[in-house]
Design an enzyme around this catalytic site. Structure first.
Site, PDB file in Angstrom:
ATOM      1  N   MET A 188       0.836  -1.198   0.000  1.00 38.54           N
ATOM      2  CA  MET A 188       0.000   0.000   0.000  1.00 38.54           C
ATOM      3  C   MET A 188       0.869   1.246   0.000  1.00 38.54           C
ATOM      4  O   MET A 188       2.050   1.187   0.311  1.00 38.54           O
ATOM      5  CB  MET A 188      -0.970  -0.003   1.185  1.00 38.54           C
ATOM      6  CG  MET A 188      -0.338   0.243   2.522  1.00 38.54           C
ATOM      7  SD  MET A 188      -1.467   0.097   3.944  1.00 38.54           S
ATOM      8  CE  MET A 188      -2.948   0.877   3.428  1.00 38.54           C
ATOM      9  N   CYS A 189       0.262   2.357  -0.402  1.00 42.53           N
ATOM     10  CA  CYS A 189       0.907   3.672  -0.344  1.00 42.53           C
ATOM     11  C   CYS A 189      -0.180   4.642   0.096  1.00 42.53           C
ATOM     12  O   CYS A 189      -1.097   4.248   0.812  1.00 42.53           O
ATOM     13  CB  CYS A 189       1.535   4.044  -1.682  1.00 42.53           C
ATOM     14  SG  CYS A 189       0.353   4.158  -3.048  1.00 42.53           S
ATOM     15  N   ARG A 190      -0.122   5.883  -0.342  1.00 41.67           N
ATOM     16  CA  ARG A 190      -1.151   6.849   0.056  1.00 41.67           C
ATOM     17  C   ARG A 190      -2.462   6.583  -0.672  1.00 41.67           C
ATOM     18  O   ARG A 190      -3.529   6.561  -0.079  1.00 41.67           O
ATOM     19  CB  ARG A 190      -0.686   8.286  -0.206  1.00 41.67           C
ATOM     20  CG  ARG A 190      -1.668   9.338   0.291  1.00 41.67           C
ATOM     21  CD  ARG A 190      -1.218  10.749   0.008  1.00 41.67           C
ATOM     22  NE  ARG A 190      -1.039  11.027  -1.402  1.00 41.67           N
ATOM     23  CZ  ARG A 190      -2.013  11.360  -2.241  1.00 41.67           C
ATOM     24  NH1 ARG A 190      -3.248  11.438  -1.828  1.00 41.67           N
ATOM     25  NH2 ARG A 190      -1.760  11.597  -3.509  1.00 41.67           N
TER      26      ARG A 190
ATOM     27  N   GLY B  59      -2.557   4.300  -3.822  1.00 47.74           N
ATOM     28  CA  GLY B  59      -2.526   3.084  -4.632  1.00 47.74           C
ATOM     29  C   GLY B  59      -1.621   3.142  -5.844  1.00 47.74           C
ATOM     30  O   GLY B  59      -1.348   2.114  -6.458  1.00 47.74           O
TER      31      GLY B  59
ATOM     32  N   THR C 224      -3.544   4.119   2.061  1.00 46.72           N
ATOM     33  CA  THR C 224      -3.762   4.593   3.423  1.00 46.72           C
ATOM     34  C   THR C 224      -4.979   5.511   3.508  1.00 46.72           C
ATOM     35  O   THR C 224      -5.695   5.501   4.511  1.00 46.72           O
ATOM     36  CB  THR C 224      -2.514   5.352   3.932  1.00 46.72           C
ATOM     37  OG1 THR C 224      -1.374   4.504   3.764  1.00 46.72           O
ATOM     38  CG2 THR C 224      -2.627   5.716   5.389  1.00 46.72           C
TER      39      THR C 224
END
Length: 183
Positions: free
Chosen positions: A66-68, A70, A95
């Site tokens: 995951m990141c902020r 996608g 996130t």
């Protein structure tokens, strides 16, 4: 590429499954807010083979990235696929979606996002180029043109040299006392 939602991961956790969740954002972004249980492995230093060899007992289970939002985790999934790993799952919405779903997050020290830093620096350099062009020498317009071309390149290729450079600046690194940035 396989995808899942934060709610699907929450259901697995509630059912007692162990989830190996990697956050590929920059350490300073991770320190600000991250999903509970996530580990920080920044995209720019991601080595799929090394990470998979460190998984010990969980090597047969999926790896969730995951990141902020996608996008960076999608790039990380592509890195894993290129290295021959296929049980990698991208968390849709990252996130932001995790937090919007009301799932537990860990909050730390606030930071100016890398995206905002790029916009601030790019705007500043364009302004400086224009002012220098007007008051010093017309060739300073090249600075503004160079920044404009860089922004176009970043938009077309989905990579940002200025962002990569800013990510390495001291204010975007975590200090030793907050090892792994999990404050």
């Amino acid at each position: 590429m396989k995808t899942t939602t934060p709610n699907e991961i929450a259901a697995k956790l509630k059912a007692g499954e162990t989830i190996d969740l990697i956050d590929v954002r920059m350490p300073v972004e991770f320190r600000e807010v991250h999903a509970e249980g996530a580990r920080s492995v920044p995209l720019d230093s991601l080595d799929p083979r090394a990470l998979m060899s460190q998984r010990n007992g969980s090597s047969g289970t999926p790896l969730y990235l995951m990141c902020r939002s996608g996008n960076r985790s999608k790039m990380a999934c592509e890195k894993f696929a290129a290295a021959g790993y296929d049980d990698i799952i991208n968390v849709e919405g990252g996130t932001a979606a995790w937090e919007a779903a009301g799932l537990p997050v860990v909050r730390g020290k606030k930071a100016v996002s890398l995206e905002r830093q790029v916009r601030i620096l790019a705007g500043f350099l364009v302004l400086v180029g224009a002012v220098l062009c007007l008051f010093v020498h017309p060739w300073f317009i090249g600075l503004s043109a160079f920044i404009g071309a860089g922004l176009m390149f970043a938009g077309i290729t989905n990579t940002c040299g200025m962002g990569m450079m800013l990510a390495k600046m001291p204010w975007n690194r975590c200090d030793e006392e907050s090892a792994n940035c999990s404050v």
